[in-house]
Enzyme design. Structure first.
Site, PDB file in Angstrom:
ATOM      1  N   LYS A  83      35.126   7.030  34.285  1.00 43.83           N
ATOM      2  CA  LYS A  83      33.987   6.114  34.185  1.00 43.83           C
ATOM      3  C   LYS A  83      33.519   6.052  32.727  1.00 43.83           C
ATOM      4  O   LYS A  83      33.311   7.094  32.093  1.00 43.83           O
ATOM      5  CB  LYS A  83      32.847   6.626  35.062  1.00 43.83           C
ATOM      6  CG  LYS A  83      32.189   5.594  35.953  1.00 43.83           C
ATOM      7  CD  LYS A  83      31.109   6.265  36.792  1.00 43.83           C
ATOM      8  CE  LYS A  83      30.460   5.305  37.717  1.00 43.83           C
ATOM      9  NZ  LYS A  83      29.361   5.905  38.494  1.00 43.83           N
TER      10      LYS A  83
HETATM   11  O1  G3P Z   1      26.473   5.958  40.247  1.00 39.71           O
HETATM   12  C1  G3P Z   1      26.269   4.645  39.841  1.00 39.71           C
HETATM   13  C2  G3P Z   1      25.106   4.006  40.541  1.00 39.71           C
HETATM   14  O2  G3P Z   1      25.418   3.823  41.911  1.00 39.71           O
HETATM   15  C3  G3P Z   1      23.831   4.790  40.421  1.00 39.71           C
HETATM   16  O3  G3P Z   1      22.802   4.013  40.920  1.00 39.71           O
HETATM   17  O4  G3P Z   1      20.460   3.309  40.504  1.00 39.71           O
HETATM   18  O5  G3P Z   1      21.000   4.896  42.384  1.00 39.71           O
HETATM   19  O6  G3P Z   1      21.137   5.700  40.015  1.00 39.71           O
HETATM   20  P1  G3P Z   1      21.275   4.519  40.962  1.00 39.71           P
END
Ligand code: G3P
Length: 218
Positions: A83
Site C-alpha cells: 500500500k
Molecule cells: O484502511 C483504509 C480505510 O478503509 C480506512 O478508513 O476512514 O475507517 O480510517 P477509515
C-alpha cells in the site's frame, strides 16, 4: 464483489474466513498501531490465514525509503499488496513495483484525478475513502461512481476499485450497485449485512411450526 476486512484482528479475520466471506485484508499504519503488535510478523500471520490480497502499507513518505519498504513488504508473501499513498513519490513507487509484478494498493484517494493517476501508474487497487468524504459533507459514493466511469473508458486500465473507509452496509450495497470490484470494511459492517428482522421472525415461525410436526429430518 470481493469483501476485504479492514482490520488486523486475527480472530475477526479467522471468523470471516471460516464463514466464506473473506477475499482479502487491508491494513494501514493506524490499524497496525492499534493492534499493538510488531508489523512484519503480524502481516506474515495474516498472509498465512488469508489466500487473497493482504494490504501492508509503507510507513515513509519519500521515494527512496518507500521503495525499500515496499520491496521488503512485497517479499513477505506472494499475496501481499503493497500500500502506498497517493502522492507523486507514492505513485513512482507504485509504477516501480507494478512493473516488477507486485500488487500495489494506492490509498488515500479523494478525487477522480488521483484515481486516474493511480491507474496510469499500474495500481492493482485504488482505495477511494468514502467515509472520510462523507464526514466532511462531500458525497463519497459519487467519487466511486466517477472513478468507475473513468476506468470503464480505458480497457487497458487493470486497476480494481477498492471502496474504502466504509462506515455502514449502505456503502457496500450502493458500491455494489455501481459495480465496484472490492469493498474493504470493519468486519462488523460485513456482519450487519446478514441482519433483517423479518428473517429472524420468519425463521422463528418455521422453527415453531416444524416442532408441531413432531418429526425429525435425521
Ligand atoms: O484502511 C483504509 C480505510 O478503509 C480506512 O478508513 O476512514 O475507517 O480510517 P477509515
Amino acid at each position: 464483489m470481493k469483501f476485504f476486512a479492514d482490520t488486523s484482528d486475527i480472530e475477526d479475520i479467522k471468523k470471516l474466513n471460516e464463514a466464506g466471506m473473506l477475499d482479502g485484508v487491508t491494513t494501514n499504519p493506524s490499524i497496525i498501531a492499534k493492534s499493538g503488535r510488531d508489523f512484519i510478523p503480524l502481516i506474515e500471520e495474516i498472509c498465512d490465514i488469508v489466500d487473497g490480497p493482504v494490504s501492508a502499507e509503507v510507513a515513509s513518505t519519500d521515494y527512496e525509503t518507500m521503495s525499500k519498504e515496499g520491496a521488503k513488504l512485497a517479499a513477505i508473501a506472494d499475496n501481499v499488496a503493497v500500500k502506498v499513498p497517493l502522492t507523486p513519490a507514492g505513485l513512482r513507487v507504485c509504477k516501480e513495483l507494478s512493473d516488477k509484478g507486485t500488487m500495489v494498493n494506492v490509498t488515500l484517494c479523494f478525487s477522480p484525478g488521483q484515481a486516474l493517476l493511480a491507474a496510469k501508474a499500474g495500481a492493482a487497487f485504488i482505495s477511494p475513502f468514502v467515509g472520510r468524504l462523507d464526514d466532511i459533507c462531500q458525497d463519497g459514493l459519487q467519487l466511486i461512481s466517477d472513478v468507475l466511469r473513468i476506468y470503464e473508458n480505458y480497457e487497458y486500465f487493470d486497476t480494481q476499485v477498492l471502496v474504502a473507509s466504509v462506515r455502514n452496509p449502505l456503502h457496500i450495497i450502493d458500491s455494489a450497485k455501481m459495480g465496484a470490484h472490492v469493498v474493504t470494511c470493519p468486519p462488523k459492517v460485513i456482519h450487519q449485512l446478514y441482519n433483517h428482522p423479518l428473517t429472524d421472525k420468519g425463521l422463528a415461525g418455521f422453527v415453531e411450526d416444524w416442532k408441531k410436526t413432531g418429526q425429525s429430518i435425521l
